[in-house]
Design a protein around this motif. Structure first.
Motif, PDB file in Angstrom:
ATOM      1  N   SER A 296       0.808  -1.216   0.000  1.00  0.00           N
ATOM      2  CA  SER A 296       0.000   0.000   0.000  1.00  0.00           C
ATOM      3  C   SER A 296       0.842   1.268   0.000  1.00  0.00           C
ATOM      4  CB  SER A 296      -0.921   0.009   1.231  1.00  0.00           C
ATOM      5  OG  SER A 296      -1.788  -1.108   1.220  1.00  0.00           O
ATOM      6  N   HIS A 297       2.150   1.122  -0.005  1.00  0.00           N
ATOM      7  CA  HIS A 297       3.052   2.260   0.148  1.00  0.00           C
ATOM      8  C   HIS A 297       3.760   2.586  -1.168  1.00  0.00           C
ATOM      9  CE1 HIS A 297       2.741   1.566   4.538  1.00  0.00           C
ATOM     10  NE2 HIS A 297       2.802   0.285   4.202  1.00  0.00           N
ATOM     11  N   TYR A 348       5.618  10.601  -0.400  1.00  0.00           N
ATOM     12  CA  TYR A 348       5.087   9.349   0.131  1.00  0.00           C
ATOM     13  C   TYR A 348       3.590   9.279  -0.143  1.00  0.00           C
ATOM     14  CZ  TYR A 348       3.410   5.862   3.471  1.00  0.00           C
ATOM     15  OH  TYR A 348       2.788   4.773   4.040  1.00  0.00           O
ATOM     16  N   TYR A 350       0.019   6.645   0.288  1.00  0.00           N
ATOM     17  CA  TYR A 350      -0.515   5.463   0.956  1.00  0.00           C
ATOM     18  C   TYR A 350      -1.932   5.183   0.470  1.00  0.00           C
ATOM     19  CZ  TYR A 350      -1.843   2.108   4.550  1.00  0.00           C
ATOM     20  OH  TYR A 350      -2.259   0.964   5.202  1.00  0.00           O
TER      21      TYR A 350
END
Length: 447
Positions: A296-297, A348, A350
């Motif tokens: 999920s990252h 980043y 998610y």
């Protein structure tokens, strides 16, 4: 709401169909059947934008209330894409209607480019614009003329509406060929445009930062796509202004299940041509962005460098809204494009699907730039007055949360919140600002 060109397009298509197919008895019945074979789609978009100039920076216009701009608007886009007539040469037509409605605005708060501003300075309560394009197809080669979006070449990409209320369009000839897959050939001759806040299709073309007008823009692009590899080789020529060449590469191999590395490389080379109405230009700008997606990252790092004493610049329209560049650090508030600017980014993402909330995503990124300085900009340059003679340092932080409804009556409804912060020293022209964007979109399909 539709402009006269829409009716001329439909009428012209009907005559062309009748002539091509020999429909003499009931041609308009056949035209009606043909038009129903196309796709009629649209998007409703609600957009709130608030930009707060913390130090009354260079972007603050006279009359802004407490150093900020804030507008709220409702937009509607409807697009029709026809099928092609049968036969060796296929004919078709594309058409669109866009409309914007003011929900909140007024003197002192305008300038977000969400809504149309009339000649007297008042914000229009509502505005609309329509357009369309004829198209002709032989094999996998399509020739179009009219008002359209251009979404295939990295040297001239119109914004489809993600950045403002309504899409950008241009008046152009476009030739696209996919006969040599995995190669795609794309070329266009552009004579005018329409920015998101404009109600006409005849906006002049200009450079954004140099504010130099050009009569026509031409580009040729060769795109390669095969599996995990994408490559782009393009060139753009703005008459008596510049030549801008582009080389791009993207690699997304799926090494193992759940692990996908990414690599994006973009390089632009811009030099003045012809009468050089914007002054001397000699600029090389590139970015390198490796990343990885695991579960999920997603994590991405990016480095961007501007080489030359003029900034990296874009084609823009009358209201200053720009086309889109494929540079890693071209982000919400800044594009880190000052002369000799070097910047890096960490990002980043998610995906909350693994947490039982499919459709919910979030993103955070931080970009820092320094060294922006054009000490050798000559006075006759259109960029001289922008104050790039001193070294600039700045940074930006963006946070975005988006949720897309997965099922039910509101399926595909998108709710998005974007928050941006930009800070710079006294040599950075953009100054300090905070921005909030709240965007709701609901796509629909009528045909």
């Amino acid at each position: 709401m539709p402009s006269a060109i829409d009716y001329r397009l439909v009428s012209g298509l009907g005559l062309a169909l009748a002539c091509q197919q020999g429909w003499a008895d009931e041609p308009w019945t056949d035209v009606s059947t043909f038009l129903q074979q196309g796709a009629l789609t649209g998007v409703t978009r609600n957009f709130y934008l608030n930009r707060d100039f913390r130090n009354g920076g260079a972007n603050r216009r006279p009359g802004t209330v407490n150093g900020y701009r804030a507008e709220w608007a409702q937009g509607l886009t409807v697009d029709y894409t026809s099928a092609f007539t049968p036969g060796l040469v296929g004919l078709g037509v594309d058409a669109h209607v866009y409309a914007g409605l003011k929900l909140d605005s007024g003197r002192g708060k305008t300038g977000t480019n969400l809504l149309h501003v009339k000649n007297d300075g008042e914000v229009a309560d509502e505005y609309s614009v329509g357009g369309g394009a004829f198209k002709l197809k032989v094999g996998e080669t399509v020739l179009k003329y009219g008002s359209m979006e251009l979404r295939t070449s990295p040297v001239f990409l119109t914004d489809g509406g993600s950045g403002r209320l309504l899409p950008q369009t241009v008046t152009a000839w476009q030739l696209t060929s996919r006969d040599l897959q995995p190669l795609t050939f794309d070329a266009a001759h552009i004579t005018a445009g329409k920015a998101p806040s404009e109600s006409r299709n005849d906006s002049t073309l200009r450079s954004l930062y140099g504010a130099t007008q050009t009569d026509t823009v031409d580009y040729v692009s060769l795109n390669y796509e095969q599996g995990a590899v994408k490559g782009y080789l393009s060139t753009q020529r703005a008459e008596d202004l510049w030549r801008q060449d582009y080389l791009g590469f993207r690699y997304l191999p799926a090494l193992v299940q759940g692990l996908t590395p990414t690599l994006n490389v973009s390089l632009y080379r811009t030099v003045d041509i012809g009468a050089a109405h914007g002054g001397p230009i000699d600029n090389l700008t590139w970015s390198l962005a490796p990343g990885v997606k695991f579960g999920s990252h997603s994590i991405m790092l990016a480095y961007q460098k501007v080489q030359g004493d003029t900034p990296f610049d874009y084609m823009a329209f009358r209201d200053g809204q720009t086309t889109v560049a494929q540079l890693a650090n071209n982000v919400q508030l800044s594009d880190f494009n000052a002369p000799n600017d070097r910047s890096w980014q960490v990002r980043y993402d998610y995906d909350f699907t693994a947490r039982g909330v499919p459709g919910l995503r979030c993103m955070i990124r931080y970009i820092q730039g320094q060294g922006g300085k054009g000490s050798n900009i000559v006075p006759e340059s259109s960029y001289y007055a922008l104050g790039f003679q001193d070294g600039g340092r700045h940074w930006e932080r963006n946070i975005e949360v988006q949720y897309v409804v997965q099922s039910g009556p509101a399926k595909d409804l998108s709710l998005r919140a974007r928050y941006g912060v930009h800070r710079g020293n006294s040599a950075e022209p953009r100054g300090d600002m905070d921005e909030i964007r709240l965007i709701t979109e609901l796509p629909f399909k009528l045909l």
